[in-house]
Design an enzyme around this catalytic site. Sequence first.
Site, PDB file in Angstrom:
ATOM      1  N   ARG A 132      41.436  87.453  56.885  1.00  0.00           N
ATOM      2  CA  ARG A 132      41.402  86.378  55.882  1.00  0.00           C
ATOM      3  C   ARG A 132      40.484  85.227  56.223  1.00  0.00           C
ATOM      4  O   ARG A 132      40.180  84.417  55.361  1.00  0.00           O
ATOM      5  CB  ARG A 132      42.824  85.852  55.665  1.00  0.00           C
ATOM      6  CG  ARG A 132      43.735  86.970  55.209  1.00  0.00           C
ATOM      7  CD  ARG A 132      45.078  86.475  54.783  1.00  0.00           C
ATOM      8  NE  ARG A 132      45.920  87.624  54.442  1.00  0.00           N
ATOM      9  CZ  ARG A 132      47.195  87.539  54.128  1.00  0.00           C
ATOM     10  NH1 ARG A 132      47.786  86.371  54.107  1.00  0.00           N
ATOM     11  NH2 ARG A 132      47.879  88.626  53.831  1.00  0.00           N
TER      12      ARG A 132
ATOM     13  N   GLY B  38      34.521 105.240  50.559  1.00  0.00           N
ATOM     14  CA  GLY B  38      35.697 105.338  49.699  1.00  0.00           C
ATOM     15  C   GLY B  38      35.814 106.715  49.074  1.00  0.00           C
ATOM     16  O   GLY B  38      35.109 107.647  49.461  1.00  0.00           O
TER      17      GLY B  38
ATOM     18  N   GLU C 298      32.684 114.655  51.812  1.00  0.00           N
ATOM     19  CA  GLU C 298      33.885 114.494  52.639  1.00  0.00           C
ATOM     20  C   GLU C 298      35.093 115.028  51.871  1.00  0.00           C
ATOM     21  O   GLU C 298      35.879 115.802  52.396  1.00  0.00           O
ATOM     22  CB  GLU C 298      34.084 113.013  53.005  1.00  0.00           C
ATOM     23  CG  GLU C 298      35.343 112.736  53.827  1.00  0.00           C
ATOM     24  CD  GLU C 298      35.607 111.239  54.031  1.00  0.00           C
ATOM     25  OE1 GLU C 298      35.048 110.412  53.279  1.00  0.00           O
ATOM     26  OE2 GLU C 298      36.398 110.899  54.934  1.00  0.00           O
TER      27      GLU C 298
HETATM   28  N1  LIG Z   1      36.785 108.295  56.085  1.00  0.00           N
HETATM   29  C1  LIG Z   1      36.307 107.428  55.157  1.00  0.00           C
HETATM   30  N2  LIG Z   1      35.706 107.886  54.059  1.00  0.00           N
HETATM   31  C2  LIG Z   1      35.276 107.045  53.114  1.00  0.00           C
HETATM   32  N3  LIG Z   1      35.405 105.709  53.202  1.00  0.00           N
HETATM   33  C3  LIG Z   1      36.023 105.211  54.280  1.00  0.00           C
HETATM   34  C4  LIG Z   1      36.470 106.037  55.280  1.00  0.00           C
HETATM   35  N4  LIG Z   1      37.018 105.280  56.236  1.00  0.00           N
HETATM   36  C5  LIG Z   1      36.915 104.025  55.864  1.00  0.00           C
HETATM   37  N5  LIG Z   1      36.313 103.961  54.686  1.00  0.00           N
HETATM   38  C6  LIG Z   1      36.072 102.704  54.018  1.00  0.00           C
HETATM   39  O1  LIG Z   1      36.922 102.613  52.939  1.00  0.00           O
HETATM   40  C7  LIG Z   1      36.344 101.689  52.044  1.00  0.00           C
HETATM   41  C8  LIG Z   1      37.024 101.971  50.779  1.00  0.00           C
HETATM   42  C9  LIG Z   1      37.478 100.772  50.054  1.00  0.00           C
HETATM   43  C10 LIG Z   1      37.685 101.141  48.666  1.00  0.00           C
HETATM   44  O2  LIG Z   1      37.538 102.284  48.312  1.00  0.00           O
HETATM   45  C11 LIG Z   1      38.059 100.120  47.686  1.00  0.00           C
HETATM   46  C12 LIG Z   1      38.481 100.534  46.442  1.00  0.00           C
HETATM   47  C13 LIG Z   1      38.865  99.576  45.519  1.00  0.00           C
HETATM   48  C14 LIG Z   1      38.840  98.232  45.836  1.00  0.00           C
HETATM   49  C15 LIG Z   1      38.418  97.842  47.083  1.00  0.00           C
HETATM   50  C16 LIG Z   1      38.418  96.414  47.446  1.00  0.00           C
HETATM   51  O3  LIG Z   1      37.857  96.049  48.480  1.00  0.00           O
HETATM   52  O4  LIG Z   1      39.000  95.622  46.740  1.00  0.00           O
HETATM   53  C17 LIG Z   1      38.013  98.778  48.006  1.00  0.00           C
HETATM   54  C18 LIG Z   1      34.896 102.031  52.101  1.00  0.00           C
HETATM   55  O5  LIG Z   1      34.047 101.058  51.739  1.00  0.00           O
HETATM   56  C19 LIG Z   1      34.700 102.498  53.536  1.00  0.00           C
HETATM   57  O6  LIG Z   1      34.043 101.573  54.342  1.00  0.00           O
END
Ligand SMILES: Nc1ncnc2c1ncn2[C@@H]1O[C@H](CCC(=O)c2cccc(C(=O)O)c2)[C@@H](O)[C@H]1O
Length: 353
Positions: A82, A183, A213
Amino acid sequence: MTDHLIDARAPRDLHAFIASLPKAELHVHHVGSASPRIVSELAARHPDSQVPTDPEALVDFFTFTDFAHFIQVYLSVVDLIRTPEDVRLLTYEVARDLARQQVRYAELTITPFSSTRRGIDEGAFMDAIEDARKAAEADFGTLLRWCFDIPGEAGLESAEETVRMATDDRLRPEGLVSFGLGGPEIGVPRPQFKPYFDRAIAAGLHSVPHAGETTGPQTVWDALTHLRAERIGHGTSSAQDEKLLAHLAEHRIALEVCPTSNIATRAVRTLDEHPIKEFVKAGVLVTINSDDPPMFGTDLDNEYAVAARLLDLDERGVAELAKNAVEASFLDAAGKTRVKDEIETYTTAWLAP
Ligand SMILES: Nc1ncnc2c1ncn2[C@@H]1O[C@H](CCC(=O)c2cccc(C(=O)O)c2)[C@@H](O)[C@H]1O
Ligand SMILES: [Zn+2]
């Protein structure tokens, strides 16, 4: 590293070799690298969150039913960060964990949009990661570089904001080398992100999207064609398409393979079914990475041990994998030579009678 992380089927000597082997890490997420100690410290600081404060309870919390569940839990950890001081602490502590595993160079995937939309000032966010990068280099000797990724499911607004922060001269951090997309993949087609990748590439950034993936090989083709990917995050489903494997091999497009992650998010059923062997057989440049290590109960050393078992490698073979990561990295030529020489010197000394 604790004992439970050790892939018990790898020989003990090989473990010792891996533990002291100089390494590069190309696919590891910033928030996803927060150790249980850091997560519980942040959770205690913000008691309104759903994240457990007890490191033991975190093991259950970090058990995922599917990829969507993983993202939901991931975002609850994002919610713990935060203030700029939280960002700095996290980044510096991640570097400490990498240094402990003899990681000399790491490209850390950061999602600035997720933090700035939650209220952290953009400039303060950039200052915090840069401050931690410089301190980590001075204190641990580990070089950190950044990949800013679009959280694709958050929509095109997140793409616009991410590319803006990555290319605005007043914000763009010195350590930034690449641009990514993460994501869920289902319902988030890659081609729509082309204009944003075009802008990032025009500004001198490398293209490293996640693809293949959680969806099929067409997503990897889309990442190559539309996003001009130079490496692919995971690319697991490439194994289903021989032409794609041949293309990746011919063009030296490295795959950032994260075996334990694929099991933890249920993208692959079991380690023995992981297609890493097919990649190597097809001549693809394979790199070994940890993705979100504490969330997946692993670390980079363990991922090398897993890869050694799946590929039936000895010390030499493991050292070649480590060199692949240096080769596929965005380090400059002198830096690559330095780390590869270090790997070679270490390996030769280890194997000397
Ligand atoms: N194995 C993985 N494979 C793929 N990604 C991975 C993996 N591990 C970590 N991530 C991370 O997860 C994030 C996802 C965040 C996301 O989807 C999202 C959706 C809606 C709102 C918000 C928000 O912030 O409000 C965020 C990605 O940006 C990425 O950096
Ligand atoms: Zn990832």
